[in-house]
Design an enzyme around this catalytic site. Structure first.
Site, PDB file in Angstrom:
ATOM      1  N   GLU A 111      71.270  46.622  36.279  1.00  0.00           N
ATOM      2  CA  GLU A 111      70.232  47.127  35.383  1.00  0.00           C
ATOM      3  C   GLU A 111      70.885  47.376  34.021  1.00  0.00           C
ATOM      4  O   GLU A 111      71.271  48.496  33.702  1.00  0.00           O
ATOM      5  CB  GLU A 111      69.617  48.415  35.943  1.00  0.00           C
ATOM      6  CG  GLU A 111      68.896  48.205  37.258  1.00  0.00           C
ATOM      7  CD  GLU A 111      68.435  49.508  37.893  1.00  0.00           C
ATOM      8  OE1 GLU A 111      67.471  49.471  38.672  1.00  0.00           O
ATOM      9  OE2 GLU A 111      69.038  50.572  37.613  1.00  0.00           O
ATOM     10  N   ASP A 140      71.621  57.418  37.565  1.00  0.00           N
ATOM     11  CA  ASP A 140      72.301  57.657  38.841  1.00  0.00           C
ATOM     12  C   ASP A 140      73.587  56.854  38.962  1.00  0.00           C
ATOM     13  O   ASP A 140      74.330  57.018  39.932  1.00  0.00           O
ATOM     14  CB  ASP A 140      71.363  57.333  40.007  1.00  0.00           C
ATOM     15  CG  ASP A 140      70.811  58.589  40.660  1.00  0.00           C
ATOM     16  OD1 ASP A 140      70.968  59.675  40.075  1.00  0.00           O
ATOM     17  OD2 ASP A 140      70.223  58.489  41.759  1.00  0.00           O
ATOM     18  N   LYS A 283      66.309  57.325  44.655  1.00  0.00           N
ATOM     19  CA  LYS A 283      65.409  57.520  43.519  1.00  0.00           C
ATOM     20  C   LYS A 283      64.600  58.809  43.654  1.00  0.00           C
ATOM     21  O   LYS A 283      64.330  59.494  42.658  1.00  0.00           O
ATOM     22  CB  LYS A 283      64.469  56.323  43.388  1.00  0.00           C
ATOM     23  CG  LYS A 283      63.485  56.422  42.226  1.00  0.00           C
ATOM     24  CD  LYS A 283      62.571  55.210  42.195  1.00  0.00           C
ATOM     25  CE  LYS A 283      61.487  55.343  41.143  1.00  0.00           C
ATOM     26  NZ  LYS A 283      60.575  54.180  41.152  1.00  0.00           N
ATOM     27  N   ASP A 307      60.057  52.525  36.116  1.00  0.00           N
ATOM     28  CA  ASP A 307      61.362  51.945  36.424  1.00  0.00           C
ATOM     29  C   ASP A 307      62.003  51.490  35.117  1.00  0.00           C
ATOM     30  O   ASP A 307      61.310  51.213  34.134  1.00  0.00           O
ATOM     31  CB  ASP A 307      61.215  50.763  37.376  1.00  0.00           C
ATOM     32  CG  ASP A 307      60.833  51.205  38.783  1.00  0.00           C
ATOM     33  OD1 ASP A 307      61.021  52.397  39.103  1.00  0.00           O
ATOM     34  OD2 ASP A 307      60.331  50.368  39.555  1.00  0.00           O
ATOM     35  N   ASP A 448      57.668  56.545  47.375  1.00  0.00           N
ATOM     36  CA  ASP A 448      56.448  56.602  46.576  1.00  0.00           C
ATOM     37  C   ASP A 448      55.186  56.615  47.440  1.00  0.00           C
ATOM     38  O   ASP A 448      54.284  57.433  47.230  1.00  0.00           O
ATOM     39  CB  ASP A 448      56.412  55.426  45.586  1.00  0.00           C
ATOM     40  CG  ASP A 448      56.902  54.124  46.198  1.00  0.00           C
ATOM     41  OD1 ASP A 448      56.965  54.037  47.434  1.00  0.00           O
ATOM     42  OD2 ASP A 448      57.212  53.182  45.447  1.00  0.00           O
TER      43      ASP A 448
END
Length: 733
Positions: A111, A140, A283, A307, A448
């Site tokens: 990412e 994180d 997450k 995200d 979620d």
């Protein structure tokens, strides 16, 4: 007319064409009933060859029927929402609520920080009072490189935000804007000049960040620019470090201004404490730490989470969500407003069926009509009190979201940084309800879905909204293996929820029965692997043996089978085209339907069962958001990528070869026997096998014809040939 005679802030319209759908559903149900009658009345006698294969096929069909019933329940009456932002502005412009925006990242390699800060800059530039916006980044990965990129973004925002608002730029993600928007013509010299200047500043910033990424560390000169870099002097392992909290822009500070003298949103970096002996809950744990930290710094009444690859594509999204949350008639009942998950890198024919168009356009709209959409983990505006565990009380007069957060904390940024660190410590949640009744739920790979279900079970409602201009755009997987692994994680988590927090028990008398059934469209993905695996393998093996499992073509019993198959395909195709797909895209979707159910869903099902028996533990795989140049080129050309030696590819290749061998064997049997009765009894199986062979053409190409590095690995080829030959030999024995 809403409460107190005011016009509502949104309206709801039912989908069109429901009569046609009703005719399809009723006629297909009749066909299904006739198929069941045929299976029961034509069951081979005991001891007869093929009896158990017949029974197994009937059980598989019952599994399909059960899931079909769930899909019909979801599709019966989808609804679509429309907002009136002008009414919102007229009534509440002076008392709009504070918005806290959470962006989560976990790994700077897969990412990239440049992608992360593009998302951050896009949400900072919302068409909303900046003093009421606060943006939080949860890192994180605990990377000083991500922090450096975030610091660069905080400086660039001072020129980017005024530019966006001055020229009403869309989208407000710099990378997306400059790559999709041509340079302005000279008929607007002011914009042309600023456009070129800001583009150069953006490219310079991006190059500095990418240079730092290549080196892998921050230079001493850069480290001197901000005290925050000193935190990494104490970090030796990203999985074992203290809380790092830095307020880069303090929106309460009168000096926090852009180049035009307008206030800037608050900008906060957080890397929560990590220790080897503590579970960090992926997450969900990061989100809960952000909820606590933000409650001390800005305490916005509304929380948006996205995200890190999901940039804002619509600067009006905040106001769209508030049209629901602040509506005088029903706003007090709504816990969250869910936007679709869309992607900006989908190919024309959607090679890996990554667009999720049918889910986003049809199924979640059906959820909405049945009681409210599930929470899908990104692009969702939450009411803070609902997310923090508060139960909805029907007897209480709602507390208007227009309460202004005037009671701001007076501590300086440095004091807040010091006092808030404990809120993100490993031990803070010990002996608390965090992860159980408060915040996002723990213990599940798809936190979620479980979180949304728990909120709805506390009496709250939810809304699904699909704006004309897509609200968020992200990055879809660009390889087959990435896509299969992503779906395996989703499937595993969904099935885990079905077994441990089943909507029919957990949601009993808490949410409507239709909503309980609707959740099963995702929660039952995993067990769907069993009938699919059976249907893909057993009829083909029986074809080799000459065992018929379907009615003869000359029999009237063929009609319900033919009708159900053709009507289902026709409806699926029509629905896909209505959602913006293409003919080849629909075919790719059908292929991936088979691929996912025979691999991703199978592994998700198996691992969930092992986990329930105590033989496996939860894990979380982050899907890569970056692709190299060659990989991107193949993806754009819609060339299916293999390359890696994976058990998933072994299953795909084995089933592909098994059906190829069976198809050749079936054709050979028809030609050699030259008897009409053979074709009469086996034609449907030959056609089924032939369709599967056509679907697997990219697999055969990867096994035998491609010579590049992304062909099917030799080890997979040899194993699959051996397994397929073994299965065929056993069938013929």
């Amino acid at each position: 007319m809403g409460r107190d005679g005011q016009l509502p802030l949104f309206e709801t319209k039912a989908a069109k064409g429901r009569i046609l759908f009703g005719l399809y559903a009723v006629s297909t149900l009749v066909g299904i009933c006739l198929i069941c009658v045929y299976r029961l009345t034509h069951l081979p006698e005991g001891g007869k060859v093929g009896r158990w294969a017949w029974i197994g096929l009937f059980l598989s069909e019952l599994g399909y029927i059960l899931y079909w019933f769930v899909t019909v329940t979801v599709r019966l009456k989808p609804i679509y929402r429309y907002t009136f932002k002008d009414r919102l502005t007229q009534r509440y412009e002076k008392v709009l609520p504070g918005i806290d925006i959470f962006v989560c990242t976990a790994n700077p390699i897969i990412e990239p920080p440049t992608m992360v800060i593009n998302t951050v800059l896009s949400v900072m530039a919302y068409d909303y009072p900046p003093e009421k916006l606060s943006v939080y980044l949860s890192d994180d990965g605990g990377s000083c490189l991500t922090f450096y990129a975030f610091l660069e973004a905080s400086q660039f925002s001072k020129i980017w935000l005024p530019f966006c608002k001055k020229f009403k730029v869309e989208p407000r993600c710099p990378e997306a804007y400059f790559t999709s928007t041509p340079e302005p013509h000279h008929d607007d010299p002011l914009m042309a000049e600023e456009w070129s200047s800001i583009k150069k500043l953006y490219e310079d910033m991006r190059n500095r960040i990418e240079s730092a990424m290549k080196v892998g560390q921050i230079s001493e000169e850069i480290r001197k620019q901000h005290k925050g870099f000193g935190e990494w002097d104490l970090v030796s392992d990203p999985r074992n470090h203290q809380t790092i909290l830095q307020i880069l822009i303090d929106g309460r500070d009168g000096k926090a201004m852009d180049v035009e003298g307008q206030p800037l949103p608050t900008l906060v970096y957080l890397s929560r404490e990590k220790r080897p002996k503590y579970a960090h809950n992926f997450k969900a744990g990061a989100m809960n730490a952000l909820i606590r930290v933000s409650s001390r710094i800005s305490n916005g009444e509304i929380i948006l989470n996205v995200d890190c690859d999901m940039y804002s594509n619509n600067s009006e999204s905040v106001k769209d969500s508030l049209c629901f949350l602040m509506d005088e008639e029903t706003g007090h009942e709504i816990a969250y407003v869910q936007f679709p998950q869309c992607f900006n890198n989908i190919t024309k024919n959607d090679l890996y069926a990554s667009s999720l168009n049918v889910i986003m356009e049809v199924e979640l709209a059906g959820f909405d009509s049945n009681g409210g959409p599930c929470y899908i983990g990104t692009g969702c505006f939450h009411r803070r009190e609902a997310l923090c565990g508060k139960k909805y009380d029907m007897d209480c007069e709602r507390e208007q979201t227009t309460r202004n957060n005037d009671g701001k904390i007076e501590e300086s940024a440095s004091v807040l940084e010091a006092t808030c660190k404990v809120l993100a410590s490993c031990s803070y949640e010990d002996n608390t309800q965090w992860g159980k009744e408060m915040g996002l739920m723990y213990g599940c790979p798809v936190e979620d879905i479980l979180t949304g279900l728990s909120i709805q079970c506390r009496g709250w409602k939810s809304i699904y909204f699909t704006p004309e201009r897509k609200a968020f755009l992200g990055v879809a997987p660009t390889t087959l293996l990435q896509s299969l692994i992503q779906h395996k994680r989703w499937t595993e988590g969904d099935f885990q929820i079905f077994l441990s927090n089943c909507p029919f028990t957990y949601g009993h008398k808490r949410i409507p029965l239709k909503l309980q059934i609707s959740y099963c469209i995702f929660l039952l993905w995993a067990p769907n692997c069993l009938p699919t695996l059976y249907y893909v393998a057993i009829p083909s093996l029986c074809l080799l043996k000459g065992i018929s499992l379907f009615p003869k073509i000359s029999s009237l019993w063929i009609l319900p089978f033919a009708y159900v198959m053709s009507s289902s395909c026709a409806y699926s195709f029509g629905e896909f085209i209505w959602c913006g797909g293409t003919l080849l895209g629909w075919w790719n979707d059908q292929r991936m339907w088979v691929f996912k159910r025979t691999t991703s869903y199978f592994f998700g099902f198996s691992e969930t069962i092992l986990k329930q028996l105590g033989f496996s533990r939860s894990s979380f795989a982050v899907t890569s958001k970056v692709a190299d140049e060659e990989e991107s080129k193949r993806y754009e050309q819609e060339v299916m990528e293999f390359g890696a030696a994976s058990p998933m590819f072994t299953i795909l290749a084995t089933l592909a070869l098994l059906n190829l061998f069976a198809f050749v064997g079936g054709i050979k049997r028809v030609i050699i026997d030259m008897q009409t009765q053979v074709l009469d009894s086996l034609l449907l199986q030959i056609l089924l096998c032939g369709v599967l062979v056509l679907m697997n053409l990219p697999v055969y190409h990867g096994l035998f014809f491609r010579k590049d590095a992304t062909r099917m690995p030799c080890s997979v080829t040899y194993q699959s040939i051996a397994f397929a030959l073994l299965a065929c030999s056993l069938a013929l024995y």
